[in-house]
Design a protein around this motif. Structure first.
Motif, PDB file in Angstrom:
ATOM      1  N   UNK A 143       0.837  -1.200   0.000  1.00 42.40           N
ATOM      2  CA  UNK A 143       0.000   0.000   0.000  1.00 42.40           C
ATOM      3  C   UNK A 143       0.869   1.246   0.000  1.00 42.40           C
ATOM      4  N   UNK A 144       0.256   2.375  -0.352  1.00 37.69           N
ATOM      5  CA  UNK A 144       1.002   3.625  -0.448  1.00 37.69           C
ATOM      6  C   UNK A 144       1.543   4.072   0.903  1.00 37.69           C
ATOM      7  N   UNK A 145       0.791   3.808   1.949  1.00 39.24           N
ATOM      8  CA  UNK A 145       1.193   4.298   3.273  1.00 39.24           C
ATOM      9  C   UNK A 145       1.966   3.256   4.074  1.00 39.24           C
ATOM     10  N   UNK A 146       2.281   2.099   3.441  1.00 36.76           N
ATOM     11  CA  UNK A 146       2.967   1.039   4.161  1.00 36.76           C
ATOM     12  C   UNK A 146       4.416   0.949   3.716  1.00 36.76           C
ATOM     13  N   UNK A 147       5.313   0.705   4.688  1.00 31.24           N
ATOM     14  CA  UNK A 147       6.722   0.507   4.400  1.00 31.24           C
ATOM     15  C   UNK A 147       7.114  -0.953   4.568  1.00 31.24           C
ATOM     16  N   UNK A 148       6.182  -1.891   4.307  1.00 34.35           N
ATOM     17  CA  UNK A 148       6.458  -3.322   4.399  1.00 34.35           C
ATOM     18  C   UNK A 148       5.783  -4.043   3.247  1.00 34.35           C
ATOM     19  N   UNK A 149       6.284  -5.248   2.949  1.00 34.66           N
ATOM     20  CA  UNK A 149       5.718  -6.064   1.877  1.00 34.66           C
ATOM     21  C   UNK A 149       5.633  -7.508   2.381  1.00 34.66           C
ATOM     22  N   UNK A 150       4.522  -8.188   2.068  1.00 32.40           N
ATOM     23  CA  UNK A 150       4.291  -9.563   2.498  1.00 32.40           C
ATOM     24  C   UNK A 150       4.525 -10.505   1.309  1.00 32.40           C
ATOM     25  N   UNK A 151       5.464 -11.447   1.483  1.00 33.45           N
ATOM     26  CA  UNK A 151       5.835 -12.344   0.397  1.00 33.45           C
ATOM     27  C   UNK A 151       5.758 -13.792   0.858  1.00 33.45           C
ATOM     28  N   UNK A 152       5.534 -14.691  -0.117  1.00 33.69           N
ATOM     29  CA  UNK A 152       5.618 -16.126   0.115  1.00 33.69           C
ATOM     30  C   UNK A 152       6.491 -16.741  -0.965  1.00 33.69           C
ATOM     31  N   UNK A 153       7.204 -17.793  -0.614  1.00 37.39           N
ATOM     32  CA  UNK A 153       8.065 -18.495  -1.572  1.00 37.39           C
ATOM     33  C   UNK A 153       7.748 -19.986  -1.482  1.00 37.39           C
ATOM     34  N   UNK A 154       7.683 -20.662  -2.633  1.00 36.27           N
ATOM     35  CA  UNK A 154       7.328 -22.076  -2.643  1.00 36.27           C
ATOM     36  C   UNK A 154       8.172 -22.837  -3.662  1.00 36.27           C
ATOM     37  N   UNK A 155       8.336 -24.121  -3.397  1.00 36.94           N
ATOM     38  CA  UNK A 155       9.025 -25.043  -4.303  1.00 36.94           C
ATOM     39  C   UNK A 155       8.412 -26.423  -4.099  1.00 36.94           C
ATOM     40  N   UNK A 156       8.417 -27.254  -5.149  1.00 35.27           N
ATOM     41  CA  UNK A 156       7.693 -28.524  -5.061  1.00 35.27           C
ATOM     42  C   UNK A 156       8.420 -29.644  -5.809  1.00 35.27           C
TER      43      UNK A 156
END
Length: 326
Positions: A143-156
């Motif tokens: 978001x514009x007012x947020x200084x964080x990012x939520x990520x996920x990583x996957x492998x199979x």
């Protein structure tokens, strides 16, 4: 002679039993199960019986006096094996995870007194499956007012389970690794693993950031690296104008238009209402015309008080004029 043969057989069995050869195979590929039988006695195939079995004593393949014997082969391995007779290596095709484990090859001499074991060898087969390249996906948009990012990583589709999975955050001046709890799921049929991690990152709005996902398998496999997830710095917004100032600028043309209209109306109104001096001039001209007509001025009654005043002034002026004349 017989004693020497017996001693040779016993030595072969002991050496084969104590040495375990390690082999690796990949999921859905082909595994090799060697049998290092030297045939020092130059026995013909008609005199030999060879077979391979797993740790549960299930037979994979049998060569009975030079001919394949599928009757003793377990159904799990039927149609999945082939023998290379040049080097006595059994190939197991379409490797599955459950094929890992200990295997043994046995060589017997078929003589007048029955089967005599003359060679035995053990093979420890391990099965590997390469994980897919890790992939980073955002859980929610930044978001514009947020200084964080939520990520996920996957492998199979990998085996065995990896040692760890982590995020690596790189900026121009630093590199930071985040060890995260790894979620592990194993398929009940293929026994392959799928793994994933998730994390919320603090990100500086003024800095370029590249985030990688690193999968560390077992020591025999290669480390895997994801494509970078890049975050560009936020573009600073121009200062917002004062709402009151903007409203004033918007209303100013309208106010000027109204003001000009009012001034124009006042000017026109003044033109339509002449003052007493102008009216007197008009009445003076009219009096001179009426004097020439004789008698009309004396009988004329002024309609307004200011008009009467102007008539009187005119009369005085006329009388004074007559006095001056000789």
């Amino acid at each position: 002679m017989e004693l020497s043969n017996i001693l040779l057989v016993m030595a072969s069995l002991l050496s084969g039993a104590t040495s375990i050869k390690k082999r690796q195979a990949y999921f859905s590929g082909t595994g090799e199960l060697p049998c290092h039988f030297t045939n020092s006695q130059n026995l013909s195939l008609d005199e030999l019986v060879l077979f391979w079995q797993n740790q549960h004593n299930m037979v994979l393949y049998e060569l009975f006096r030079g001919r394949e014997n599928p009757q003793n082969v377990h159904f799990t391995y039927k149609g999945r094996t082939s023998l290379d007779r040049d080097n006595w290596t059994l190939r197991l095709h379409n490797i599955q995870i459950k094929d890992k484990g200990l295997y043994q090859c046995f060589v017997h001499h078929k003589g007048p007194k029955g089967l005599i074991p003359i060679y035995q060898m053990s093979i420890d087969l391990s099965v590997l499956a390469n994980f897919s390249q890790p992939e980073i996906m955002p859980i929610s948009n930044r978001t514009e007012n947020s200084d964080s990012v939520n990520l996920t990583c996957s492998s199979s589709q990998g085996y065995p389970a990896p040692k760890k999975m982590s995020f690596v955050l790189k900026t121009k001046n630093s590199t930071t690794e985040y060890d995260v709890f790894m979620n592990i799921f194993q398929n009940n049929i293929t026994e392959l693993y799928s793994v994933s991690i998730s994390l919320s990152f603090p990100v500086s709005p003024e800095t370029n950031v590249s985030i990688f996902c690193v999968l560390q398998p077992q020591s025999t496999q290669t480390q895997l690296l994801s494509q970078p997830f890049n975050i560009d710095p936020k573009i600073p917004k121009p200062p917002q104008p004062d709402p009151g100032h903007g409203l004033l600028i918007t209303a100013l043309p309208a106010l000027l238009l109204i003001f000009c209209g009012m001034m124009l109306c006042i000017k026109k109104k003044k033109k339509k209402q002449p003052g007493p001096s102008h009216e007197c001039e008009a009445i003076k001209v009219e009096s001179e015309e009426n004097e020439q007509s004789k008698g009309r001025v004396e009988n004329r009654v002024p309609e307004r008080s200011d008009e009467a005043q102007c008539v009187n002034n005119t009369s005085k002026t006329a009388s004074e004029g007559k006095k001056i004349l000789p």
